[in-house]
Design an enzyme around this catalytic site. Sequence first.
Site, PDB file in Angstrom:
ATOM      1  N   LYS A  48       9.242   5.485   6.721  1.00  0.00           N
ATOM      2  CA  LYS A  48      10.226   5.805   5.691  1.00  0.00           C
ATOM      3  C   LYS A  48       9.588   6.705   4.643  1.00  0.00           C
ATOM      4  CE  LYS A  48      11.575   4.427   1.715  1.00  0.00           C
ATOM      5  NZ  LYS A  48      12.137   5.687   1.147  1.00  0.00           N
ATOM      6  N   GLU A 123      -1.831   0.847  -0.619  1.00  0.00           N
ATOM      7  CA  GLU A 123      -2.610   1.826  -1.385  1.00  0.00           C
ATOM      8  C   GLU A 123      -1.773   2.164  -2.604  1.00  0.00           C
ATOM      9  OE1 GLU A 123      -3.732   4.578  -3.268  1.00  0.00           O
ATOM     10  OE2 GLU A 123      -3.410   6.048  -1.668  1.00  0.00           O
ATOM     11  N   CYS A 157      -2.801   9.738  -6.943  1.00  0.00           N
ATOM     12  CA  CYS A 157      -3.085   8.336  -7.269  1.00  0.00           C
ATOM     13  C   CYS A 157      -4.513   8.141  -7.766  1.00  0.00           C
ATOM     14  CB  CYS A 157      -2.809   7.451  -6.056  1.00  0.00           C
ATOM     15  SG  CYS A 157      -3.748   7.906  -4.584  1.00  0.00           S
ATOM     16  N   GLU A 255      -0.742   4.290 -15.505  1.00  0.00           N
ATOM     17  CA  GLU A 255      -0.752   5.506 -14.683  1.00  0.00           C
ATOM     18  C   GLU A 255       0.411   6.398 -15.111  1.00  0.00           C
ATOM     19  OE1 GLU A 255      -1.456   6.465 -10.025  1.00  0.00           O
ATOM     20  OE2 GLU A 255       0.171   5.082 -10.454  1.00  0.00           O
TER      21      GLU A 255
END
Length: 361
Positions: A48, A123, A157, A255
Amino acid sequence: MGDARFSCHIRHEPVGVAGQIIPWNYPLLMAAWKVAPALAAGATCVLKPSELTPLRALELGLAAERAGLPRGVLSIVPGFGSEAGQALALHPGVDKLAFTGSVPTGSRIMMAAAVDIKNISLELGGKSAFIVFDDADIEAAVEWIMFGIFWNQGQVCSATSRLLVQEGIAPRLLERLVAAARDIRIGPGMEEGVQLGPLVSAGHYQKVMGVIAQGKQTAELLTGGVRPAHLPVGYFVEPTIFDEPDIRSPLWRDEIFGPVLCVKRFKTEEEALALANDSRYGLAAAVMSTDLERAARVANGLHAGIVWVNCSQPTFTQAPWGGMKQSGIGRELGRWGLENYLEVKQVTQYCSDEPWGWYLK
């Protein structure tokens, strides 16, 4: 074996059906990181892609079909996370879930996996630290600092978005860093010479600009933080550098996933490590010093799954990729990526004609 009457061997078997959910920031690369090892292990994949970037995954599916991959071995399922993603995570026919994305979504994926005790690898996000000591070369440091945070508009990331600079070098380094950041060419990514393109979407642009607006209230803005004047249309943000934010602020702790760098100074190696490790994330980190013994010592002390010495962001497919703490579970790439999609089976055989003699004498 300790008993000659037995033989024992180990088999590695495909995990079964792997449900794979990938983000938008590297749509084809992320697909390859998951699909390639799964197929190599003999698993089947239901992939997906992000609803923002589905086309590359669909093209990958067409390429696999043209290459002769049997129908049903790789299925591409576009859709929103709340619909397609949730259905995939909860489906009883899925044996393994592999997810790359944000911590909140990863948490929901993990809860869905718990229903059937699915094999899982995650992750997730990061707020990676880059430690620069007084003995570092300023030009080299500025180059790697900028690559660590402004590459792909900071939509990475592992972006080294927290800069820790030793006090002695800080004034000169920051002066050079700000000047270099202002020289970055911003524009559409297809234009030659452009070094910083737009953010992915209107929603993400608003999120990043919201964090910047909040940050202006708690830290000194050294440069950026606005839309470039020559680009009135599009989701462009100037390279942004904040100085000395509050360590409790979202600017320092959360983040942002944009071209936003936060800077703090430190005196000692111990202080630098304490600041770097004071994070719920543990994906990546970097250290820069000409004292390689110190660099190695700091690298060993950093609580991160990936540590760069005198650089930031180089990634090699032979090496493991993944983080500690809330940055995830498991590793991708190399043999570790293959092992994600393999189950380990022990097969033990009794080879003797001698009766076992436990119940029947």
